[in-house]
Design a protein around this motif. Sequence first.
Motif, short mmCIF file in Angstrom:
data_model
loop_
_atom_site.label_atom_id
_atom_site.label_comp_id
_atom_site.label_asym_id
_atom_site.label_seq_id
_atom_site.Cartn_x
_atom_site.Cartn_y
_atom_site.Cartn_z
N ILE A 1 -6.26 -29.01 22.97
CA ILE A 1 -5.12 -29.63 22.28
C ILE A 1 -4.34 -30.45 23.29
N SER A 2 -4.04 -31.68 22.95
CA SER A 2 -3.12 -32.50 23.73
C SER A 2 -1.84 -32.68 22.93
N SER A 3 -0.73 -32.49 23.60
CA SER A 3 0.58 -32.72 22.99
C SER A 3 1.38 -33.52 23.99
N ILE A 4 1.43 -34.84 23.79
CA ILE A 4 1.99 -35.75 24.78
C ILE A 4 3.27 -36.37 24.22
N GLY A 5 4.42 -35.95 24.75
CA GLY A 5 5.68 -36.53 24.33
C GLY A 5 6.08 -36.17 22.92
N MET A 6 5.57 -35.08 22.39
CA MET A 6 5.90 -34.65 21.04
C MET A 6 6.84 -33.45 21.02
N ALA A 7 6.71 -32.54 22.00
CA ALA A 7 7.44 -31.28 21.95
C ALA A 7 8.95 -31.47 22.04
N GLU A 8 9.42 -32.62 22.53
CA GLU A 8 10.86 -32.89 22.56
C GLU A 8 11.46 -32.91 21.17
N HIS A 9 10.63 -33.12 20.14
CA HIS A 9 11.12 -33.17 18.76
C HIS A 9 11.13 -31.80 18.09
N VAL A 10 10.59 -30.79 18.74
CA VAL A 10 10.37 -29.50 18.08
C VAL A 10 11.68 -28.74 17.88
N GLY A 11 12.54 -28.74 18.88
CA GLY A 11 13.79 -27.99 18.78
C GLY A 11 13.67 -26.59 19.36
N ALA A 12 14.74 -26.13 20.02
CA ALA A 12 14.69 -24.83 20.71
C ALA A 12 14.39 -23.69 19.75
N GLU A 13 14.99 -23.73 18.56
CA GLU A 13 14.80 -22.61 17.64
C GLU A 13 13.41 -22.58 17.02
N ARG A 14 12.66 -23.67 17.14
CA ARG A 14 11.30 -23.73 16.58
C ARG A 14 10.23 -23.71 17.66
N TYR A 15 10.63 -23.65 18.92
CA TYR A 15 9.62 -23.83 19.97
C TYR A 15 8.61 -22.70 20.00
N ARG A 16 9.05 -21.49 19.73
CA ARG A 16 8.10 -20.38 19.73
C ARG A 16 7.09 -20.54 18.60
N THR A 17 7.55 -21.04 17.46
CA THR A 17 6.63 -21.34 16.36
C THR A 17 5.61 -22.38 16.78
N TYR A 18 6.08 -23.42 17.46
CA TYR A 18 5.21 -24.47 17.97
C TYR A 18 4.16 -23.89 18.91
N ALA A 19 4.60 -23.11 19.90
CA ALA A 19 3.67 -22.56 20.88
C ALA A 19 2.66 -21.62 20.23
N ARG A 20 3.12 -20.78 19.34
CA ARG A 20 2.21 -19.84 18.67
C ARG A 20 1.24 -20.57 17.75
N SER A 21 1.70 -21.63 17.11
CA SER A 21 0.81 -22.40 16.23
C SER A 21 -0.33 -23.01 17.03
#
Length: 437
Positions: A274-294
Amino acid sequence: MNDAAPRLAALAETLLGDPLPVRIRAWDGSEAGPLGGPVLVLNNRRALRRILWKPGELGLARAWVAGDLTADGDLFELLDRVGGLLWERDRDPVPAAAEHRGPAALLRDPRARAAVRSLVGLARPWTKPAPPPEEAPRRGGARHTKVSDRRAVSHHYDVGNTFYERVLGPSMVYSCAYWTPGGSLEDAQRDKLDLVCRKLALRPGDRLLDVGCGWGSMALHAAREYGVRVTGITLSREQAAYARKRVAEEGLADLVEIRVQDYRDVKDGPYDAISSIGMAEHVGAERYRTYARSLYGLLRPGGRLLNHQIARRPEPDEESYRIDAFIDAYVFPDGELSPLGTTVGELERAGFEVRDVEALREHYALTLRAWVARLEEHWAEAVRLTSPGRARVWRLYMAASALAFEHNRLGVNQVLAVRTGTRSASGMALRAREWPQ
């Protein structure tokens, strides 16, 4: 009598307690301040009203976006001098609550109160200016839902693909490049995409998920150069249409699929990388764990994640962190930056083993300066393709961001993480930087 600039300079120095760092030119043609550098131009009294009604960064930005405030000379030097005042004074020289009650009401020093009263007199009539129309509309409800994220992405990215072509160049890569001395922007972006592919150890036939695929550059590079099957996802319909067109033109439709899809809706794993380039800045702190686990759940055991993400410096008291007002209002609504340590910690909590971190801070400063140069070169067309206000937003945010990276207020990092099982993942280099060739 043309004396607005000398009066402004004297009053500003009373409030700041220091000499003005830049020369100013007022609406009556008068000038004051140090010679030999850039000039901050207040084109009308409304510029002063905007600064007084919203002291600090956002008031200055609104005046700039509206064209009430402009620069004569080197914009980078001007922003460096003015920005130093904002950062040294916690970015708000007058308390932000002054927006509601008037600046003078919250100033205790009699000389400062007198100075503000004089500034209010210069700014007459004392009416609150409406924000320039390019400001993102604020809506109630939770942030970083699928609906709100789609709306935020649309505000920033759906402004016309031709506009982005003029700013980004033929590569259409909207993230930090990887520079070598004497190289061009195109060279640096190609080298960045290849660096990501090598860190991910891509092999022909691998499945790659490109999260936040933009205009398809990473997907195309990985399919063309490494023979992998790529699924690219974005929330921008304009980006997706552009990427699909590029895929078809290069004859790579059998290897690349572009979807308009939220990362939370991807269900067709497992992927090899998986590449995630310049996208994670849009995720938000409260959703970051959801992002990482997904993303963890979408990888096969031994699969790799390359997370390329802007980071901010840690605050002494993290609860005092505030989202940048200008960026939130005009550039990336709901965008949030985290310190590198926070990002690494969240990836580890999701189950990843972090194998390598590479800092590219200086590379992003060079990239942003190259984008500013391209925007200025194509200025008339950029204004025509969007609007004067939107073009000013881009010039300001990219120039200010370049300085933030140069001064180590921002960083950008590539974090390589692996979904490991009970045994070490096969194919991992014993030395972290010996990427497979």
